[in-house]
Scaffold this motif. Sequence first.
Motif, short mmCIF file in Angstrom:
data_model
loop_
_atom_site.label_atom_id
_atom_site.label_comp_id
_atom_site.label_asym_id
_atom_site.label_seq_id
_atom_site.Cartn_x
_atom_site.Cartn_y
_atom_site.Cartn_z
N GLU A 56 -6.67 -1.91 -5.20
CA GLU A 56 -6.02 -0.72 -4.61
C GLU A 56 -6.20 0.42 -5.61
OE1 GLU A 56 -4.02 0.38 -1.75
OE2 GLU A 56 -4.51 2.12 -2.98
N ASP A 57 -6.76 1.55 -5.12
CA ASP A 57 -7.06 2.65 -6.05
C ASP A 57 -5.87 3.57 -6.31
OD1 ASP A 57 -7.56 3.29 -3.27
OD2 ASP A 57 -8.22 5.26 -3.98
N ASP A 94 -7.58 -3.03 -0.39
CA ASP A 94 -7.52 -1.74 0.30
C ASP A 94 -8.89 -1.45 0.92
OD1 ASP A 94 -6.50 0.69 1.15
OD2 ASP A 94 -7.09 1.73 -0.70
N GLY A 115 -9.98 1.87 1.88
CA GLY A 115 -10.50 3.11 1.30
C GLY A 115 -10.50 3.05 -0.22
N LYS A 130 -0.79 0.78 6.32
CA LYS A 130 0.02 1.64 5.45
C LYS A 130 0.71 2.71 6.29
CE LYS A 130 -3.08 1.44 1.44
NZ LYS A 130 -3.92 2.24 0.55
#
Length: 222
Positions: free
Chosen positions: A7-8, A51, A53, A101
């Motif tokens: 997850e960024d 994630d 993206g 999300k």
Amino acid sequence: MRLLVVEDDADLNRQLTTALQEAGYAVDTALDGEEGHFLGDTEPYDAVVLDIGLPKMDGLSVLESWRREGRSMPVLILTARDRWSDKVAGIDAGADDYVAKPFHMEEVLARVRALVRRAAGHASNELTCGPVRLDLRAGRVTLDGHPVKLTSHEYRLLSYLLHHQGKVISRTELTEHLYEQDFDRDSNTVEVFVGRLRKKIGPDMIETIRGLGYRLGAERDG
Ligand code: CA
């Protein structure tokens, strides 16, 4: 049980990691797709939270690449709200489940629990072996109905053995599934934790198979 979180968003990554650690998992983290792909390709995870993206390599490409290379660990993808096409594309790319999300952490925890136990062949959140019972949802262990206090490492060890009860598990496999990547494994050997666990749940529950590893809940043959 050992997980990977890719997850960024640094805050979200930390929240996920903390919640999963508190739920009794060893957790490795990656902040971009390349690092996540590398870790998932080289380390044996019991499940991955991925994630979609992501910078450097998007989540779908990461997932497709893992599946192409034969990596079969359960993967929970995090998708944008209302992007139904992300969910379809993710599942077609090899995801086992998704959470949109923004999500409630409890939902992620429940889905991860289900993926991990399903992958090991368990339908129920209660794993039992003789007098030992582990309630995965509450993270509680009892022996003959009495609560047993375990450290996080003892809990991870018992949980792994209970998920795979009846099978011989090597020390290497245990080491790979109990510790985070950067953990000092030498001074905390599996043997030490097995010894401590035996003191708490009884000396005969975990059998040592010489030269091979350990087995919980074996059928005794004479
Ligand atoms: Ca993102």
